[in-house]
Design an enzyme around this catalytic site. Sequence first.
Site, PDB file in Angstrom:
ATOM      1  N   SER A 190       0.095   1.684  -3.261  1.00 28.90           N
ATOM      2  CA  SER A 190      -0.237   0.375  -2.727  1.00 28.90           C
ATOM      3  C   SER A 190      -1.531  -0.115  -3.391  1.00 28.90           C
ATOM      4  CB  SER A 190      -0.347   0.452  -1.203  1.00 28.90           C
ATOM      5  OG  SER A 190      -0.248  -0.816  -0.621  1.00 28.90           O
TER       6      SER A 190
ATOM      7  N   ASP B 252      11.055  -1.627  -0.158  1.00 28.98           N
ATOM      8  CA  ASP B 252       9.639  -1.920   0.028  1.00 28.98           C
ATOM      9  C   ASP B 252       9.346  -3.378  -0.311  1.00 28.98           C
ATOM     10  OD1 ASP B 252       6.925  -1.845   0.348  1.00 28.98           O
ATOM     11  OD2 ASP B 252       6.529  -0.699  -1.485  1.00 28.98           O
TER      12      ASP B 252
ATOM     13  N   HIS C 257       7.888   2.269   1.019  1.00 32.64           N
ATOM     14  CA  HIS C 257       6.535   2.160   0.479  1.00 32.64           C
ATOM     15  C   HIS C 257       6.065   3.496  -0.101  1.00 32.64           C
ATOM     16  CE1 HIS C 257       3.088  -0.306  -0.155  1.00 32.64           C
ATOM     17  NE2 HIS C 257       2.297   0.338   0.663  1.00 32.64           N
TER      18      HIS C 257
END
Length: 520
Positions: A191, A458, A483
Site C-alpha cells: 500500500s 483490491d 490488498h
Amino acid sequence: MGNIYTSMYCRKWSLKQPPLLWLIVLASLVSGGCEAARYVANRAIENDDARLLKHNCAQRESYFTQRLSHFSYPKGDVATFQQRYVLCTDAWSTGNPIFFYAGNEGSLTAALHATGLMWENAARFRAMLLFAEHRYYGKSQPFGPKPQEGWKVDPRFLSVPQALADYACLVQYIKKVHGAQDSPVIVFGGSYGGELAVWMRLKYPHIVAGAIAASAPVLGYPDEPGFSPSSYWKVVTRDATPAAGAAPGCSSRVRLAFQTLMESAAGDPVDRAVVASRLRLCSPLARQEDMVRVAYWLQGAFDAYAMGNYPYPSSYINGDDTHPLPAWPMRAACQLMTQEGKHVLESMADAVGVLYNATGEQRCYDASTSGPAAGSDLGPWDFQVCTEQMAQEQPYWPANGKTDMFWDQGPYNFTAVSEHCMKAWGLRPDRAWPTVQFGGLQALKQASNIVFSNGEFDPWSAFGVLSNISSTVHAVFISEGAHHLDLMWSNPADPPSVRSARSYEMQQIAAWIKDFKGAS
C-alpha cells in the site's frame, strides 16, 4: 482415478509429516494432485520454521537516532528522535541479502507480524530481516512518547522525503555495524509502504538493489494522466458480483439500499426514524447531514470487505484478532444482503455487521466514519493526505452511483479537499506536487528492478501498475487477490495466482542479487 495414481507417487516423497499436516495434504490431493499436495506441505513446514524465526526475533526492538530534519542545517545541536526498528540476523550469513520492510502509516507491529513473505524466505536466501517504523507513527514519535499526542506538536517534519532518508540512514548504519557492505538490500512494502519501496529504489538506487511493491497506488494522483478517482469504487462493486464469487443480485441490492437511504434523507423526521430503525442505529437521524454521514459509514464497510477479501479469516483490516473478518468477507456480506423476505435496509444492517458487529453482541450501531471507513480522522495520516498523498482516502474519492453500487457523490472536488486541509492544518495542498516529486509513470520508465503486484479484488489496483513498464519494471496481477495478499503468510486456502506471484517475486529477487554481486 487420477488422484489415486498421483497419491501413490506422493507416498515416497514423505511419510513423516504430522497428522494435521497430512489432513491438509489429503485435501490438496483431492483438489490438485501431487504437485498441489507437495506445495501445501512444503509451505506448511517452511511456514512453521518461519514462524519460529519470527517468534525468536519479533521482540528484539531497537532504536536508532535519526535527525529530525535531514535537509536543514541548524546552528547548534541537531534535533533528533528515536526510530524503532526490529532486526533479525538469525538466518543471515555474511554477503547475503538484507530484506528491508519500509514501514507505512501505522505501528511497526502490524507489518512485522503480517509480512510472512519476508519471514518465509529468509532461510532460503540466508537473509537479514529489517523492519523499520515510519516517523510519527507507533513509538517513533519525534515530539513525545504518546502516539496520540506527540505528533501534534509539530507535524512539519512528517514527509515522504524525510521518511525515505530515515530508511536510507538506518540501512547504512545496519550494514556498517554488521559488516554487511557487500549485502544487497531488497525493500518490501504494501500500500503506502509499497509506494515508499518504489520511491526508495528511485531515490537511493545505490542503497536498494530492488523493490517488491504490493498494492502500491503510485498512479493515484490528480495530475497523473488518466486519473479517475471513481475507479476505486468500480472495483469494490465488482467484488459484490458473481464475477468475484458473490451472490447474484448483491450489487443491485446494495445500490437499492443507498437509493432508498438518499431518498429518505430528503424526507421528514418520520422517514428518517424508519431508516434509523431498519439500520439498527443507536441514535436518531435528526438532520439530512446525519443521513449522509451514515451513508459513508455504510460504504466504508464494503470498502473494508474489498480490501480484506482474503480467502481465509483475517484480522488485518479490522484489527481484531479475536473476531477477524471471515474468509471472503464480501461474499459473506452479500449472502446477508440478498436474504429473501427482508427490507433492503434491514439486509444492509446485517451485511455491514460482518465488520461492525463481528462479535455478534451489538444491539445497535453507533455509526461513525472511523476505522476502515476513515477519511475524517485528524491524525498524522490526514496531514500526509493534505501535503503529499492528495486525499487518497474515502470520502475524497467520490463514487458516482453508475459504474458503482453506491450513490452520486459529485465530481472529484479538489477545492473541498483544499478547504478541509486549510481548516485542519492551516495549509493548502499543491495538486501538481506529487507528480513533480515522485515522478509518476514517467519516472518509472527510467527505473529498474521493481515488481508491482496488484490483486483483482483490491480497489487500490485501480491506481496501480498493471502491466510491465520495461524489461526490469514488472507487473504481477493476482486473480482473486485482495490488498497485498502476496506479502501475507502463505495459507492452504491461497489461490494458485498468489503462489505464482510469490514465486515470480522470489525469482526476480534472486536475479537482482546475482546482478548486484556480479557488479560488485
